[in-house]
Scaffold this motif. Structure first.
Motif, mmCIF file in Angstrom:
data_model
loop_
_atom_site.group_PDB
_atom_site.id
_atom_site.type_symbol
_atom_site.label_atom_id
_atom_site.label_comp_id
_atom_site.label_asym_id
_atom_site.label_seq_id
_atom_site.Cartn_x
_atom_site.Cartn_y
_atom_site.Cartn_z
ATOM 1 N N LEU A 151 68.710 23.963 22.209
ATOM 2 C CA LEU A 151 70.163 23.790 22.072
ATOM 3 C C LEU A 151 70.815 23.844 23.458
ATOM 4 C CD1 LEU A 151 70.556 25.923 18.828
ATOM 5 C CD2 LEU A 151 70.521 23.427 19.002
ATOM 6 N N ASN A 152 71.914 24.624 23.601
ATOM 7 C CA ASN A 152 72.563 24.565 24.923
ATOM 8 C C ASN A 152 71.959 25.548 25.929
ATOM 9 O OD1 ASN A 152 73.643 26.685 23.638
ATOM 10 N ND2 ASN A 152 75.751 26.361 24.333
ATOM 11 N N GLN A 153 70.769 26.079 25.629
ATOM 12 C CA GLN A 153 70.073 26.899 26.638
ATOM 13 C C GLN A 153 69.060 26.062 27.418
ATOM 14 O OE1 GLN A 153 68.636 30.466 24.752
ATOM 15 N NE2 GLN A 153 70.728 31.233 24.699
ATOM 16 N N ALA A 154 68.900 24.797 27.007
ATOM 17 C CA ALA A 154 67.875 23.943 27.631
ATOM 18 C C ALA A 154 68.083 23.821 29.150
ATOM 19 C CB ALA A 154 67.873 22.563 26.984
ATOM 20 N N GLY A 155 69.350 23.745 29.602
ATOM 21 C CA GLY A 155 69.641 23.559 31.025
ATOM 22 C C GLY A 155 69.130 24.731 31.863
ATOM 23 N N MET A 156 69.400 25.937 31.370
ATOM 24 C CA MET A 156 68.969 27.158 32.073
ATOM 25 C C MET A 156 67.438 27.232 32.142
ATOM 26 S SD MET A 156 71.044 30.449 30.646
ATOM 27 C CE MET A 156 69.979 30.551 29.283
ATOM 28 N N ILE A 157 66.813 26.904 31.032
ATOM 29 C CA ILE A 157 65.344 26.974 30.951
ATOM 30 C C ILE A 157 64.728 25.923 31.878
ATOM 31 C CG2 ILE A 157 63.356 26.685 29.383
ATOM 32 C CD1 ILE A 157 65.283 27.744 27.129
ATOM 33 N N GLY A 158 65.267 24.710 31.806
ATOM 34 C CA GLY A 158 64.753 23.633 32.661
ATOM 35 C C GLY A 158 64.940 23.955 34.140
ATOM 36 N N ALA A 159 66.037 24.644 34.470
ATOM 37 C CA ALA A 159 66.294 25.003 35.874
ATOM 38 C C ALA A 159 65.166 25.898 36.391
ATOM 39 C CB ALA A 159 67.648 25.697 35.993
ATOM 40 N N ALA A 160 64.749 26.850 35.562
ATOM 41 C CA ALA A 160 63.663 27.756 35.972
ATOM 42 C C ALA A 160 62.345 26.979 36.085
ATOM 43 C CB ALA A 160 63.535 28.894 34.963
ATOM 44 N N LEU A 161 62.085 26.062 35.157
ATOM 45 C CA LEU A 161 60.846 25.277 35.206
ATOM 46 C C LEU A 161 60.803 24.421 36.472
ATOM 47 C CD1 LEU A 161 60.581 24.006 31.490
ATOM 48 C CD2 LEU A 161 59.564 26.053 32.511
ATOM 49 N N PHE A 162 61.967 23.863 36.808
ATOM 50 C CA PHE A 162 62.063 23.001 37.999
ATOM 51 C C PHE A 162 61.748 23.813 39.262
ATOM 52 C CE2 PHE A 162 64.867 21.346 41.441
ATOM 53 C CZ PHE A 162 64.290 20.098 41.591
ATOM 54 N N ALA A 163 62.320 25.020 39.340
ATOM 55 C CA ALA A 163 62.070 25.864 40.517
ATOM 56 C C ALA A 163 60.574 26.171 40.618
ATOM 57 C CB ALA A 163 62.886 27.152 40.414
ATOM 58 N N GLU A 164 59.957 26.465 39.482
ATOM 59 C CA GLU A 164 58.521 26.761 39.518
ATOM 60 C C GLU A 164 57.729 25.534 39.992
ATOM 61 O OE1 GLU A 164 56.287 27.038 35.937
ATOM 62 O OE2 GLU A 164 54.909 28.504 36.784
ATOM 63 N N ASP A 165 58.078 24.362 39.453
ATOM 64 C CA ASP A 165 57.379 23.125 39.863
ATOM 65 C C ASP A 165 57.484 22.930 41.372
ATOM 66 O OD1 ASP A 165 56.874 22.690 37.216
ATOM 67 O OD2 ASP A 165 58.254 20.998 36.978
ATOM 68 N N LYS A 166 58.683 23.176 41.914
ATOM 69 C CA LYS A 166 58.897 22.978 43.360
ATOM 70 C C LYS A 166 58.073 23.981 44.170
ATOM 71 C CE LYS A 166 61.610 19.538 43.657
ATOM 72 N NZ LYS A 166 61.147 18.329 44.318
ATOM 73 N N LEU A 167 58.041 25.226 43.694
ATOM 74 C CA LEU A 167 57.261 26.250 44.396
ATOM 75 C C LEU A 167 55.786 25.876 44.401
ATOM 76 C CD1 LEU A 167 59.084 29.400 43.002
ATOM 77 C CD2 LEU A 167 58.859 28.803 45.420
ATOM 78 N N ARG A 168 55.307 25.412 43.255
ATOM 79 C CA ARG A 168 53.883 25.023 43.180
ATOM 80 C C ARG A 168 53.604 23.825 44.076
ATOM 81 N NH1 ARG A 168 51.274 28.071 39.598
ATOM 82 N NH2 ARG A 168 52.475 28.837 37.828
ATOM 83 N N ALA A 169 54.539 22.850 44.058
ATOM 84 C CA ALA A 169 54.339 21.645 44.884
ATOM 85 C C ALA A 169 54.301 22.012 46.362
ATOM 86 C CB ALA A 169 55.453 20.644 44.608
ATOM 87 N N ALA A 170 55.022 23.085 46.717
ATOM 88 C CA ALA A 170 55.043 23.521 48.127
ATOM 89 C C ALA A 170 53.786 24.317 48.455
ATOM 90 C CB ALA A 170 56.290 24.330 48.404
#
Ligand code: BGC
Length: 254
Positions: free
Chosen positions: A230-249
């Motif tokens: 529902l409307n928590q998807a943005g917050m959850i996706g934000a955390a997933l994105f940060a993790e993806d970036k950290l791993r990519a680095a």
């Protein structure tokens, strides 16, 4: 791993600590009214307050309501124009002293839905539409995001910009009944369908909880479902994105 996910919206700024392995919230969800005007300074104060209230010092992912190219805001439909050209990620990193990763809010809601929610394992084209102060979109082809699509600004066949005709803010301001607004929103989805032929349409944002009130007005061929988060998807996706970036680095993460 645990990451603070923040979703900056036109009316509220929400934050919660997310377990990125599952997308679950592992803290209370805090919400602070969006400041007006929403300048970098005033939004920064809210972000800092969320960080302090969560006693947070780790990485932060932020969903931001604008096109974001490599951390820099390029548009500002529902946020102060002072953000345009600003490296939002660097700005909030300096403010909080934490590593910060920023991308478009709808793209990040889409990321959460594709990984753990309504779009999981869906092959083909998935369109996520977030309904709030603006209309946000995320477009995926076979699970891959085409970022910054900004399709809420498309001009409909009545000459009006979709976001000015069928957003949640317009429904509120014009006190439209759900079915009346549903007809408007359907006009938008019909336009999207003609252009992109999605296999699935996922609705996020506030109105995603109310799909039952306007589902009867939707005529597109693609299945239209509410976001799993529902409307928590943005917050959850934000955390997933940060993790993806950290791993990519190349960071060695748990
Ligand atoms: C912005 C988009 C954003 C959407 C939802 C629009 O006005 O241009 O970048 O995703 O609102 O917040």
């Amino acid at each position: 791993m645990k990451i603070l996910g923040i979703d900056i919206g036109g009316t509220g700024i929400k934050g919660a600590v997310i377990e990125t392995a599952t997308g679950e919230l592992v803290s209370e969800r805090l919400r602070i009214e969006s400041p007006r005007p929403a300048t970098p300074e005033s939004v920064g104060i809210v972000i800092q307050s969320l960080v302090e209230q969560h006693c947070w010092s780790g990485p932060i992912g932020i969903g931001f309501p604008a096109a974001i190219q490599h951390g820099v805001a390029r548009t500002a439909a529902n946020i102060d124009a002072a953000f345009i050209g600003l490296s939002v990620a660097d700005y909030f990193a300096r403010q909080t002293g934490c590593p910060v990763y920023v991308a478009n809010d709808a793209d990040l809601a889409g990321l959460a839905e594709m990984r753990f929610g309504a779009g999981k394992d869906v092959v083909g084209v998935v369109l996520i539409v977030t309904i709030g102060t603006g209309l946000g979109t995320a477009l995926f082809g076979d699970g891959r995001l085409l970022s910054n699509t900004e399709l809420g600004h498309i001009v409909l066949d009545n000459g009006l910009e979709a976001e000015h005709y069928a957003s949640e803010a317009v429904r509120d301001a014009q006190q439209l009944k759900w079915k009346e607004w549903g007809d408007r929103f359907n006009r938008y989805l019909v336009t999207m369908e003609k252009l992109f032929w999605p296999d699935l349409i996922v609705l996020g944002g506030g109105a995603s909880k109310k799909l039952h009130k306007f589902a009867s007005r939707i005529t597109v061929q693609a299945p239209v479902v509410p976001a799993h988060f529902l409307n928590q998807a943005g917050m959850i996706g934000a955390a997933l994105f940060a993790e993806d970036k950290l791993r990519a680095a190349g960071q060695n993460l748990p």
